[in-house]
Design an enzyme around this catalytic site. Structure first.
Site, PDB file in Angstrom:
ATOM      1  CG  HIS A 187      -0.166  -1.413 -43.307  1.00 31.61           C
ATOM      2  ND1 HIS A 187       0.133  -0.324 -44.094  1.00 31.61           N
ATOM      3  CD2 HIS A 187      -0.101  -0.976 -42.017  1.00 31.61           C
ATOM      4  CE1 HIS A 187       0.368   0.729 -43.330  1.00 31.61           C
ATOM      5  NE2 HIS A 187       0.231   0.360 -42.063  1.00 31.61           N
ATOM      6  CG  HIS A 206       5.251   8.459 -39.465  1.00 32.76           C
ATOM      7  ND1 HIS A 206       5.414   7.300 -38.750  1.00 32.76           N
ATOM      8  CD2 HIS A 206       4.339   8.175 -40.430  1.00 32.76           C
ATOM      9  CE1 HIS A 206       4.634   6.358 -39.240  1.00 32.76           C
ATOM     10  NE2 HIS A 206       3.981   6.867 -40.262  1.00 32.76           N
ATOM     11  NE  ARG A 232       0.716   5.210 -45.011  1.00 27.77           N
ATOM     12  CZ  ARG A 232       1.481   6.281 -44.796  1.00 27.77           C
ATOM     13  NH1 ARG A 232       2.173   6.789 -45.817  1.00 27.77           N
ATOM     14  NH2 ARG A 232       1.538   6.849 -43.606  1.00 27.77           N
ATOM     15  NE  ARG A 249       3.867   2.990 -43.183  1.00 31.92           N
ATOM     16  CZ  ARG A 249       4.523   4.073 -43.583  1.00 31.92           C
ATOM     17  NH1 ARG A 249       5.377   3.987 -44.591  1.00 31.92           N
ATOM     18  NH2 ARG A 249       4.344   5.235 -42.977  1.00 31.92           N
ATOM     19  CE  LYS A 271      -3.307   7.140 -43.396  1.00 32.50           C
ATOM     20  NZ  LYS A 271      -3.547   5.869 -42.673  1.00 32.50           N
ATOM     21  CE1 TYR A 274       9.742  13.485 -43.271  1.00 36.33           C
ATOM     22  CE2 TYR A 274       8.431  14.781 -41.721  1.00 36.33           C
ATOM     23  CZ  TYR A 274       8.571  14.129 -42.940  1.00 36.33           C
ATOM     24  OH  TYR A 274       7.531  14.142 -43.825  1.00 36.33           O
TER      25      TYR A 274
END
Length: 335
Positions: free
Chosen positions: A290, A313, A186, A293, A209, A322
């Site tokens: 943005h 994420h 970001r 991204r 974020k 992840y």
């Protein structure tokens, strides 16, 4: 209280009929949210359970979460508008109808309606946690669906913007665009990137974020643009001493050489390059910074790189690459 009725009146229990009518009317207005102005009774009683009483306490709880300044500002901005309408009501008597009626007044601005509903949903969630009420009256409501009107950025768009930036803008503007396309991070995270975050062959990023921690290999290469993360980091090194990858190289206003470039300034520079390069998307608003991204993640996905991990994420379906470790460990992106 004088129990003697006025001329032409009579007494009901300990009050006159006129007094009873007045009190019933007051209760009716109170329960149906029609007492728009603060009444004398509120000042006398100073009821501690009104919506207006909970607002500052709620904002303190939000602040205690260590959220971004903008998140707190957004909550405060919407609640300032809610208070004149619902602030005088006891928080325990707020119903879904109250909320739905208020949101209906924002129907002409669906994004504002959606954001307001989100703030109120959290507002009452915290009230439940604090014991101010037992349920959330916002949960059953619905806001208008907001369709994203912002245009997507294509690879061809990126190349045109990058070309114009390299030929016409300060080096930091081009470096920011390159960092965005090869790291998929970001704007705020790119503005905050430090040279000290490059070590052990990785670029270590703790996202602002969501707080995800992602370690991106410097050798990660985005084939579509022919650059690795390490290539772009190396380009950020110049004759100016700075902690930041994206930094000013000359005096600009109050900014000094080596100082951090604000994320809003990065966004403005991208918009300038986009417009100058003639990038438009028919029927959509122009793509913003943005969208780099989004484009990056799509290109890496097509390349076979795990975009989910790169983006930071969380996903229960992809725990092998992840893992949700509650933010206590770094996740390395595989290449």
């Amino acid at each position: 209280m004088d129990s003697k009725p006025p001329a032409g009146g009579f007494v009901l229990g300990r009050m006159t009929l006129q007094q009873a009518i007045s009190q019933v009317t007051e209760v009716y207005l109170h329960l149906h949210g029609k007492m728009q102005k603060k009444r004398l009774i509120h000042t006398v009683q100073s009821a501690p359970d009104r919506v207006s009483d909970w607002i500052p306490l709620y904002l303190e709880r939000v602040k205690a979460r260590d959220v971004k300044t903008e998140t707190l500002a957004v909550a405060r901005r919407y609640l300032v508008k809610v208070e004149p309408v619902l602030g005088h009501l006891a928080i325990s008597v707020i119903t879904t109808r109250h909320i739905a009626d208020y949101l209906a007044t924002l129907a002409g601005t669906p994004r504002t309606q959606q954001a307001t509903r989100s703030v109120l949903l959290d507002f009452f969630r915290e009230a439940i946690a604090a014991g101010w009420r037992a349920d959330n009256p916002v949960a059953p409501t619905r806001s208008e669906r907001v369709e994203t009107q912002r245009g997507r950025l294509s690879l061809e768009h990126f190349k045109a913007i990058h070309r114009w930036s390299a030929a016409n803008q300060p080096a930091w503007a081009t470096r920011a665009i390159e960092l965005a396309i090869v790291t998929a991070q970001r704007r705020a995270d790119i503005a905050a990137m430090l040279f000290s975050q490059t070590r052990d062959g990785h670029l270590w990023i703790e996202q602002g974020k969501g707080g995800a921690k992602v370690a991106i290999p410097l050798g990660l290469r985005l084939d579509a643009v022919g650059l690795t993360v390490g290539d772009v980091v190396a380009r950020c090194r110049d004759g100016v001493l700075s902690r930041y990858l994206v930094h000013h190289t000359a005096h600009t206003g109050r900014a000094k050489p080596g100082s951090k470039v604000r994320d809003t300034t990065i966004g403005q520079a991208f918009a300038e390059a986009r417009d100058a390069a003639g990038v438009t998307v028919k029927g959509k608003t122009p793509p913003t910074f943005h969208e780099l991204r989004s484009l990056s993640l799509r290109l890496y996905h097509d390349q076979g790189i795990n975009a989910q991990a790169l983006a930071g994420h969380k996903s229960a379906d992809m725990t092998s690459v992840y893992r949700d470790v509650r933010g206590d460990e770094w996740v390395k992106v595989s290449i």
